[in-house]
Design a protein around this motif. Structure first.
Motif, PDB file in Angstrom:
ATOM      1  N   ASP A  69       2.084  -9.344   2.032  1.00  0.00           N
ATOM      2  CA  ASP A  69       3.157  -8.694   2.487  1.00  0.00           C
ATOM      3  C   ASP A  69       2.848  -7.183   3.148  1.00  0.00           C
ATOM      4  O   ASP A  69       3.464  -6.973   4.198  1.00  0.00           O
ATOM      5  N   ILE A  70       1.910  -6.700   2.451  1.00  0.00           N
ATOM      6  CA  ILE A  70       1.843  -5.244   2.488  1.00  0.00           C
ATOM      7  C   ILE A  70       0.450  -4.595   2.808  1.00  0.00           C
ATOM      8  O   ILE A  70      -0.105  -5.263   1.741  1.00  0.00           O
ATOM      9  N   GLY A  71      -0.041  -3.900   3.732  1.00  0.00           N
ATOM     10  CA  GLY A  71      -1.391  -3.210   3.609  1.00  0.00           C
ATOM     11  C   GLY A  71      -1.198  -1.861   3.002  1.00  0.00           C
ATOM     12  O   GLY A  71      -0.343  -1.356   2.983  1.00  0.00           O
ATOM     13  N   PHE A  72      -2.244  -1.743   2.095  1.00  0.00           N
ATOM     14  CA  PHE A  72      -2.424  -0.476   1.460  1.00  0.00           C
ATOM     15  C   PHE A  72      -3.744   0.473   1.861  1.00  0.00           C
ATOM     16  O   PHE A  72      -4.823  -0.431   1.300  1.00  0.00           O
ATOM     17  N   ILE A  73      -3.539   1.417   2.128  1.00  0.00           N
ATOM     18  CA  ILE A  73      -4.995   2.249   2.244  1.00  0.00           C
ATOM     19  C   ILE A  73      -5.111   3.636   1.468  1.00  0.00           C
ATOM     20  O   ILE A  73      -3.822   4.216   1.764  1.00  0.00           O
ATOM     21  N   GLY A  74      -5.951   3.718   0.736  1.00  0.00           N
ATOM     22  CA  GLY A  74      -5.985   4.828  -0.214  1.00  0.00           C
ATOM     23  C   GLY A  74      -5.561   4.360  -1.612  1.00  0.00           C
ATOM     24  O   GLY A  74      -4.345   4.543  -1.950  1.00  0.00           O
ATOM     25  N   LEU A  75      -6.664   4.392  -2.379  1.00  0.00           N
ATOM     26  CA  LEU A  75      -6.375   4.027  -3.909  1.00  0.00           C
ATOM     27  C   LEU A  75      -6.798   4.896  -4.979  1.00  0.00           C
ATOM     28  O   LEU A  75      -7.438   4.440  -6.050  1.00  0.00           O
ATOM     29  N   GLY A  76      -6.518   6.134  -4.624  1.00  0.00           N
ATOM     30  CA  GLY A  76      -6.623   7.124  -5.516  1.00  0.00           C
ATOM     31  C   GLY A  76      -5.558   6.992  -6.769  1.00  0.00           C
ATOM     32  O   GLY A  76      -4.849   5.894  -6.693  1.00  0.00           O
ATOM     33  N   VAL A  77      -5.357   7.988  -7.462  1.00  0.00           N
ATOM     34  CA  VAL A  77      -4.422   7.850  -8.722  1.00  0.00           C
ATOM     35  C   VAL A  77      -3.175   7.339  -8.171  1.00  0.00           C
ATOM     36  O   VAL A  77      -2.410   6.311  -8.706  1.00  0.00           O
ATOM     37  N   MET A  78      -2.499   7.924  -6.952  1.00  0.00           N
ATOM     38  CA  MET A  78      -1.045   7.655  -6.601  1.00  0.00           C
ATOM     39  C   MET A  78      -1.081   6.278  -5.866  1.00  0.00           C
ATOM     40  O   MET A  78      -0.312   5.590  -6.242  1.00  0.00           O
ATOM     41  N   GLY A  79      -2.191   6.055  -5.232  1.00  0.00           N
ATOM     42  CA  GLY A  79      -2.250   4.825  -4.261  1.00  0.00           C
ATOM     43  C   GLY A  79      -2.304   3.783  -5.236  1.00  0.00           C
ATOM     44  O   GLY A  79      -1.561   2.693  -5.109  1.00  0.00           O
ATOM     45  N   LYS A  80      -3.307   3.715  -6.182  1.00  0.00           N
ATOM     46  CA  LYS A  80      -3.581   2.561  -7.191  1.00  0.00           C
ATOM     47  C   LYS A  80      -2.350   2.087  -7.843  1.00  0.00           C
ATOM     48  O   LYS A  80      -1.676   1.043  -7.997  1.00  0.00           O
TER      49      LYS A  80
ATOM     50  N   TYR B 246       5.475  -8.269  -4.418  1.00  0.00           N
ATOM     51  CA  TYR B 246       4.935  -8.012  -3.119  1.00  0.00           C
ATOM     52  C   TYR B 246       3.173  -8.235  -3.236  1.00  0.00           C
ATOM     53  O   TYR B 246       2.604  -7.919  -4.167  1.00  0.00           O
ATOM     54  N   ASN B 247       2.751  -9.253  -2.369  1.00  0.00           N
ATOM     55  CA  ASN B 247       1.341  -9.278  -2.522  1.00  0.00           C
ATOM     56  C   ASN B 247       0.658  -8.314  -1.446  1.00  0.00           C
ATOM     57  O   ASN B 247       1.023  -7.795  -0.213  1.00  0.00           O
ATOM     58  N   ILE B 248      -0.378  -7.856  -1.985  1.00  0.00           N
ATOM     59  CA  ILE B 248      -1.056  -6.472  -1.357  1.00  0.00           C
ATOM     60  C   ILE B 248      -2.292  -6.518  -0.871  1.00  0.00           C
ATOM     61  O   ILE B 248      -3.319  -7.080  -1.583  1.00  0.00           O
ATOM     62  N   ALA B 249      -2.560  -6.302   0.296  1.00  0.00           N
ATOM     63  CA  ALA B 249      -4.038  -6.191   0.965  1.00  0.00           C
ATOM     64  C   ALA B 249      -4.538  -4.621   0.822  1.00  0.00           C
ATOM     65  O   ALA B 249      -3.908  -3.957   1.412  1.00  0.00           O
ATOM     66  N   ALA B 250      -5.269  -4.479   0.080  1.00  0.00           N
ATOM     67  CA  ALA B 250      -5.770  -2.975  -0.355  1.00  0.00           C
ATOM     68  C   ALA B 250      -7.134  -2.608   0.000  1.00  0.00           C
ATOM     69  O   ALA B 250      -8.152  -3.481   0.098  1.00  0.00           O
ATOM     70  N   PHE B 251      -7.381  -1.353   0.763  1.00  0.00           N
ATOM     71  CA  PHE B 251      -8.456  -1.049   1.129  1.00  0.00           C
ATOM     72  C   PHE B 251      -8.742   0.424   0.635  1.00  0.00           C
ATOM     73  O   PHE B 251      -7.842   1.213   0.811  1.00  0.00           O
ATOM     74  N   ASP B 252     -10.069   0.884   0.494  1.00  0.00           N
ATOM     75  CA  ASP B 252     -10.310   2.266   0.127  1.00  0.00           C
ATOM     76  C   ASP B 252     -11.897   2.557   0.719  1.00  0.00           C
ATOM     77  O   ASP B 252     -12.454   1.453   0.821  1.00  0.00           O
ATOM     78  N   LEU B 253     -12.161   3.546   1.108  1.00  0.00           N
ATOM     79  CA  LEU B 253     -13.515   3.894   1.696  1.00  0.00           C
ATOM     80  C   LEU B 253     -14.459   3.672   0.563  1.00  0.00           C
ATOM     81  O   LEU B 253     -15.598   3.678   0.646  1.00  0.00           O
TER      82      LEU B 253
END
Length: 510
Positions: free
Chosen positions: A9-20, A31-38
């Motif tokens: 449903d949602i893409g998410f970029i940036g999985l630091g403390v807030m993002g995670k 919601y199902n999430i596609a997650a990416f971080d460097l």
């Protein structure tokens, strides 16, 4: 563990403390999430955490290794949330997503603490590539996980798509009492209650409101710290004794998240020596810029916010540790003496009222600043709604935000909170104690910039005639800047030849 691929449903970029934590909050709400971080480590840590907390039996988070893969895993039109540092990282990600094939009807939501002017510029820059939407997030790590206060702004069309998601993950307050509904466990979902999010306005408005929120936060924190300093230095109370006082205060009109956590901080002891940890923390405060931006904006708009500015200055002066250490050995102050218990109690009561009045002033300054900014930039800001969404989930959540909500519901055109009947009564009843507390702290040599500047603001606001008449005369003397006269037609400008014998008054065309 190999993941089964599924459209998210949602893409998410940036999985630091807030993002995670925002990802896990979204997942809890279905919601199902596609997650990416460097950092692939952060991606894998998120997936591992979701596997621990997930009780649904089906995957909720899919880890991606590139921007292209992220887009390929999303339902169209794409909705992508960014949780990255403000500035260049936001633009870099936007450019990378353009390269990966993002479409004009896709939405990117910037949830970081971006400068509002940057948000306005980005919306114009990328309008042919995608819809840039912004939504400032307040509440820290716990708020992100279990319900933050969200301040969205940008395209109304984008808000229509984002609204049900934001209302689901936001903090909730009881519709009758206005008190926060606690959510503390993974998987827990609150379907009733009033969500702490509302559409703020066009691009930049949400980030501006969040900026002012942080400016008020600076002031609120400094007010508490100054009260701590008076109790610790002038009254020579222990951290536990101060915690007891703060805990008692937190049951009344000063009830707030910041006072609540201050109690916990003061009670925390080191395991090895049982020393209050706060006494071992170096007294150099950091800042990320939002308080400074608020103070700068107040100066640019000509809207006084001295309590917020003093809070910024207090952090700045704390950074000069070596200089302060040197000055402490050279500059003298008043001799501090122990006080009888009864006199101490009087001071404590006076300090309580000083904190409450200063807090009112800080919020009054913040809301007036938002009002003037709204006029300047053509935003129609709903201050009752803004106060409502700060009642839970955010750092400055406090009981008296309900009183602020009431004030703006009764008069949406209120120019300053200090002119509301409720706050007039509070200030009038407590202003004498406020003055006594400041006199005591000053005579004890304890710096109280936020408390005292708040009183100066209050006295300036209630003073019908200020010495700006002399100031205008001075300006006219050395720079021919002109002045108006109270006994003449309003708007007419005058200039005096101050240095000549005749001292002729000249009417200047206005």
């Amino acid at each position: 563990m190999t993941q089964d691929k599924f459209l998210c449903d949602i893409g998410f970029i940036g999985l630091g403390v807030m993002g995670k934590n925002l990802v896990l909050n979204l997942a809890d709400n279905g919601y199902n999430i596609a997650a990416f971080d460097l950092s692939d480590e952060k991606v894998q840590a998120l997936i591992a955490q979701d596997e621990i907390e997930n009780t649904t039996g089906t995957p909720r988070v899919y880890g991606c290794s590139s921007y292209t893969e992220l887009l390929s895993q999303l339902k169209a039109p794409h909705l992508i949330v960014l949780s990255v540092p403000a500035g260049d990282p936001v633009d870099q990600i936007c450019e990378n997503l353009i390269g990966a094939g993002i479409q004009p009807d896709d939405i990117i939501i910037d949830t970081g603490n971006s400068l509002w002017l940057d948000t306005v510029a980005r919306e114009k820059k990328y309008k042919s590539n995608f819809l840039l939407f912004s939504s400032a997030v307040s509440g820290g790590e716990v708020g992100a996980r279990f319900g933050p206060s969200l301040m969205p702004s940008g395209s109304p069309y984008a808000w229509a798509r984002v609204k049900p998601i934001w209302e689901a993950i936001a903090a909730k307050v009881d519709k009758k009492t206005g008190k926060p509904i606690e959510r503390t466990q993974p998987g827990q979902v609150i379907t009733d209650g009033e969500p702490c999010t509302t559409y703020i306005g066009p691009a930049g408005a949400g980030h501006y409101v969040k900026m002012v929120h942080n400016g008020i936060e600076y002031a609120d924190m400094q007010i508490i710290c100054e009260a701590y300093h008076v109790l610790k230095s002038a009254l020579r109370l222990t951290c536990d004794e101060i915690a007891d006082i703060f805990s008692q205060w937190n049951k009344g009109p000063l009830d707030s998240y910041l006072l609540e956590i201050s109690v916990e901080v003061l009670r925390h002891k080191t395991k090895d020596t049982n020393t209050p940890l706060v006494e071992l923390i170096l007294d150099k405060a950091g800042q990320k810029g939002t308080g400074l931006w608020t103070a700068m904006s107040s100066l640019e708009l000509g809207c006084p916010a001295p309590t917020i500015a003093q809070a910024v200055y207090a952090r700045s002066i704390s950074s000069f540790k070596e200089l302060r250490t040197q000055a402490s050995a050279l500059l003298t102050g008043p001799q501090q003496t122990a006080l009888p218990a009864a006199e101490q109690q009087e001071i404590i009561e006076q300090l309580h009222d000083a904190m409450y009045c200063a807090k009112i002033c800080a919020y009054a300054q913040g809301f007036q600043l938002m009002k003037l900014a709204g006029k300047e930039h053509g935003w129609t800001l709903d201050f009752a709604s803004i106060a409502k969404i700060w009642r839970a989930g955010c750092i400055i959540r406090a009981a008296f935000l309900q009183s602020i909500t009431n004030a703006y519901q009764q008069n949406e055109h209120l120019d300053n909170l200090m002119l509301d009947d409720f706050f007039i009564k509070q200030l009038n009843e407590r202003q004498l104690n406020w003055r006594k507390a400041i006199c005591f702290a000053t005579m004890q040599g304890v710096p109280i910039g936020a408390l005292s500047s708040s009183l100066a603001y209050y006295d300036s606001m209630r003073c019908e005639t200020l010495p700006a008449n002399l100031l205008q005369a001075q300006r006219d003397f050395f720079g021919a800047h002109t002045f108006e006269r109270i006994d003449k037609t309003p708007g007419k400008k005058y200039h005096v030849q101050w240095s000549t014998k005749d001292r002729e008054t000249v009417v200047v065309d206005s």
